[in-house]
Design a protein around this motif. Structure first.
Motif: not given
Ligand SMILES: Nc1ncnc2c1ncn2[C@@H]1O[C@H](COP(=O)(O)OP(=O)(O)OP(=O)(O)O)[C@@H](O)[C@H]1O
Ligand SMILES: [Mg+2]
Length: 243
Positions: A65-87
């Protein structure tokens, strides 16, 4: 980032001078190791953060219910994806060769892609024209699959909800030609020159590594990749792979 002219000059230096060849090879190896190490070192704590957030969400569902919670989860997933793509990008010119049927590979990719469209109840029309008798091919099967999937994913993004995508593969004497056509939005002339450069994206949430990774993989096989596009007719990516 080195552009094509720099890479050509570097290759020329390496051909002409044995010492330059040794030093440049060593520098490239160091560069490769540095990128791998940085990606690895950032990924470890980031994976911990991601796991902690998932545990918090499971144990305290009210956090959603917290504002920005879903956005934070998405951002973390995006960073994980970005690092995988970089590798993956960093390792894209290290091939693991095997001998396989390119016809079967492309057919399997086409079937999986059609299934994924069905699963999403998509209205995109997808067809494939894959020639018989293309013979055995020696190359990195997984990496070539990645190339075709990148092209299909881009085509899917370009056509939106409707539209059509065609995947073709044929043999022309001593080369395999793979084409991915779509009748989507097309690539504007002013960005055409940069689409194969890393981190060039015009999509929300895109990493901009798909095409640069694909180009590196194709070139590591001694092949080439080209794009033709217009707003009216959509886009065709063509991959040429020498046999
Ligand atoms: N079939 C296509 N039709 C229209 N534009 C395209 C197509 N393929 C690529 N592009 C353009 O080229 C850009 C770069 O593509 P690329 O695959 O490298 O990155 P991306 O799709 O943006 O992100 P990702 O790293 O997630 O693949 C895209 O953002 C898009 O603007
Ligand atoms: Mg892409």
């Amino acid at each position: 980032m080195l552009n094509n002219i720099d890479i050509n000059k570097m290759n020329q230096l390496m051909e002409e001078n044995k010492d330059a060849r040794q030093i440049i090879s060593q520098l490239l190896e160091n560069h490769h190791t540095a990128v791998s190490t940085i990606a690895h070192e950032i990924r470890n704590p980031l994976t911990l953060v991601s796991s902690s957030l998932q545990i918090i969400e499971a144990q305290h569902p009210e956090v959603k219910e917290f504002a920005n919670w879903n956005q934070t989860m998405d951002d973390v997933q995006f960073m994980c994806g970005l690092l995988n793509e970089l590798s993956t990008f960093n390792n894209s010119n290290r091939l693991h060769h095997s001998v396989f049927s390119i016809e079967r590979l492309i057919r399997n990719i086409a079937v999986s892609f059609a299934i994924s469209l069905d699963a999403e109840d998509s209205d995109i029309e997808f067809s494939s024209k894959i020639a018989h008798g293309m013979g055995d091919f020696t190359g990195d099967k997984m990496k070539l699959e990645e190339v075709v999937l990148n092209l299909l994913r881009n085509a899917k993004d370009a056509v939106g909800e409707e539209g059509s995508i065609t995947l073709c593969a044929e043999r022309d004497s001593d080369q395999i030609i793979i084409r991915c056509k779509d009748n989507g939005c097309g690539i504007p002339d002013d960005i055409m020159d940069t689409i194969f450069e890393p981190f060039v994206t015009h999509k929300e949430g895109g990493t901009g590594l798909g095409l640069s990774l694909s180009k590196r993989i194709v070139e590591a096989h001694g092949g080439t990749i080209t794009a033709e596009s217009s707003k009216e007719n959509g886009t065709v990516f063509t991959v040429f792979l020498p046999i």
